[in-house]
Design a protein around this motif. Sequence first.
Motif, short mmCIF file in Angstrom:
data_model
loop_
_atom_site.label_atom_id
_atom_site.label_comp_id
_atom_site.label_asym_id
_atom_site.label_seq_id
_atom_site.Cartn_x
_atom_site.Cartn_y
_atom_site.Cartn_z
N ALA A 3 0.87 -1.12 -0.13
CA ALA A 3 0.05 0.07 0.10
C ALA A 3 0.91 1.21 -0.07
O ALA A 3 0.57 2.22 -0.65
CB ALA A 3 -1.00 -0.08 1.18
N THR A 4 1.87 1.31 0.82
CA THR A 4 2.66 2.42 0.52
C THR A 4 3.42 2.66 -0.63
O THR A 4 3.67 3.82 -1.03
CB THR A 4 3.99 2.30 1.88
OG1 THR A 4 4.57 1.43 2.02
CG2 THR A 4 3.08 2.51 3.16
N GLU A 5 4.03 1.56 -0.99
CA GLU A 5 4.77 1.58 -2.15
C GLU A 5 3.90 2.09 -3.35
O GLU A 5 4.24 2.85 -4.34
CB GLU A 5 5.39 0.53 -2.68
CG GLU A 5 6.48 0.26 -1.59
CD GLU A 5 7.52 -0.85 -1.74
OE1 GLU A 5 7.32 -1.84 -2.72
OE2 GLU A 5 8.57 -1.09 -1.14
N ALA A 6 2.57 1.71 -3.34
CA ALA A 6 1.54 1.87 -4.22
C ALA A 6 1.18 3.31 -4.30
O ALA A 6 1.10 4.19 -5.20
CB ALA A 6 0.59 1.24 -4.58
N ALA A 7 1.12 3.77 -3.00
CA ALA A 7 0.64 5.29 -2.80
C ALA A 7 1.76 6.27 -3.32
O ALA A 7 1.66 7.18 -4.12
CB ALA A 7 0.42 5.79 -1.41
N GLN A 8 3.08 5.85 -2.99
CA GLN A 8 4.22 6.60 -3.54
C GLN A 8 4.28 6.57 -5.29
O GLN A 8 4.53 7.56 -5.86
CB GLN A 8 5.47 5.86 -3.25
CG GLN A 8 6.66 6.78 -3.46
CD GLN A 8 7.98 6.47 -2.67
OE1 GLN A 8 7.91 5.32 -2.10
NE2 GLN A 8 9.16 7.10 -3.16
N ARG A 9 4.11 5.61 -6.11
CA ARG A 9 3.95 5.27 -7.36
C ARG A 9 2.71 6.20 -7.91
O ARG A 9 3.03 6.89 -8.91
CB ARG A 9 3.55 4.07 -7.67
CG ARG A 9 4.95 3.16 -7.92
CD ARG A 9 4.82 1.59 -8.46
NE ARG A 9 3.87 1.19 -8.04
CZ ARG A 9 3.82 0.17 -6.97
NH1 ARG A 9 4.60 -0.19 -6.45
NH2 ARG A 9 2.47 -0.58 -6.73
N HIS A 10 1.43 6.07 -7.33
CA HIS A 10 0.42 6.78 -7.68
C HIS A 10 0.83 8.35 -7.61
O HIS A 10 0.25 9.25 -8.44
CB HIS A 10 -0.75 6.50 -7.04
CG HIS A 10 -1.49 5.32 -7.52
ND1 HIS A 10 -2.14 4.93 -8.40
CD2 HIS A 10 -1.16 4.24 -6.69
CE1 HIS A 10 -2.16 3.70 -8.46
NE2 HIS A 10 -1.50 2.93 -7.41
N SER A 11 1.33 8.78 -6.56
CA SER A 11 1.82 10.25 -6.35
C SER A 11 2.73 10.55 -7.26
O SER A 11 2.63 11.87 -7.95
CB SER A 11 2.42 10.42 -4.94
OG SER A 11 1.33 10.15 -3.94
N ASN A 12 3.73 9.87 -7.68
CA ASN A 12 4.44 10.05 -8.70
C ASN A 12 4.00 10.25 -10.13
O ASN A 12 4.29 11.34 -10.75
CB ASN A 12 5.55 8.99 -8.74
CG ASN A 12 6.66 9.15 -7.79
OD1 ASN A 12 7.15 10.12 -7.21
ND2 ASN A 12 7.15 7.80 -7.57
N VAL A 45 6.19 9.34 0.32
CA VAL A 45 7.36 9.10 0.42
C VAL A 45 7.92 8.60 1.98
O VAL A 45 8.51 7.74 2.27
CB VAL A 45 8.26 10.17 -0.13
CG1 VAL A 45 9.82 10.20 -0.05
CG2 VAL A 45 8.05 10.22 -1.52
N VAL A 46 7.43 9.50 2.72
CA VAL A 46 7.83 9.20 4.18
C VAL A 46 7.18 7.89 4.68
O VAL A 46 7.84 7.25 5.53
CB VAL A 46 7.27 10.55 4.98
CG1 VAL A 46 7.41 10.00 6.57
CG2 VAL A 46 8.06 11.59 4.68
N GLY A 47 6.02 7.46 4.17
CA GLY A 47 5.37 6.43 4.59
C GLY A 47 6.09 5.20 4.14
O GLY A 47 6.13 4.23 4.90
N THR A 48 6.96 5.25 3.23
CA THR A 48 7.70 4.06 2.95
C THR A 48 9.21 3.88 3.77
O THR A 48 9.71 2.82 3.58
CB THR A 48 8.24 4.30 1.46
OG1 THR A 48 8.95 5.15 1.09
CG2 THR A 48 6.80 3.85 0.64
N ILE A 49 9.39 4.96 4.09
CA ILE A 49 10.76 4.95 4.93
C ILE A 49 10.73 4.88 6.44
O ILE A 49 11.61 4.95 7.19
CB ILE A 49 11.72 5.99 4.36
CG1 ILE A 49 11.04 7.17 4.54
CG2 ILE A 49 12.02 5.78 2.80
CD1 ILE A 49 12.01 8.36 4.36
N TYR A 50 9.49 5.17 7.00
CA TYR A 50 9.32 5.42 8.45
C TYR A 50 10.15 4.01 9.16
O TYR A 50 9.61 2.81 8.94
CB TYR A 50 7.93 5.33 9.09
CG TYR A 50 7.36 6.56 9.06
CD1 TYR A 50 7.98 7.70 9.35
CD2 TYR A 50 5.96 6.72 8.75
CE1 TYR A 50 7.45 8.92 9.51
CE2 TYR A 50 5.29 7.96 8.73
CZ TYR A 50 6.18 9.05 9.02
OH TYR A 50 5.58 10.15 8.93
#
Length: 72
Positions: A3-12, A45-50
């Motif tokens: 979910a976090t990586e998908a959110a980052q891809r969608h935001s990009n 982005v922050v969600g994937t690296i917490y």
Amino acid sequence: MFATEAAQRHSNDILDILGPEGVLAPDAAGAPAGGRFEEGFRAAVVGTIYGGTSEILREIVAERHLRLPRNR
């Protein structure tokens, strides 16, 4: 993890579509949707690296489900 990586891809993707205006801060004049896209990108982005969340989950999947040796 997904979910976090998908959110980052969608935001990009959204920022790519919007172009330079997509990265305008929420308080900037002319920011699309009041700057929510830029704010969402930063949050994604922050969600994937917490605490290394994505990397830790990858290691857990590799060790427990794929029976790969420990990576440490």
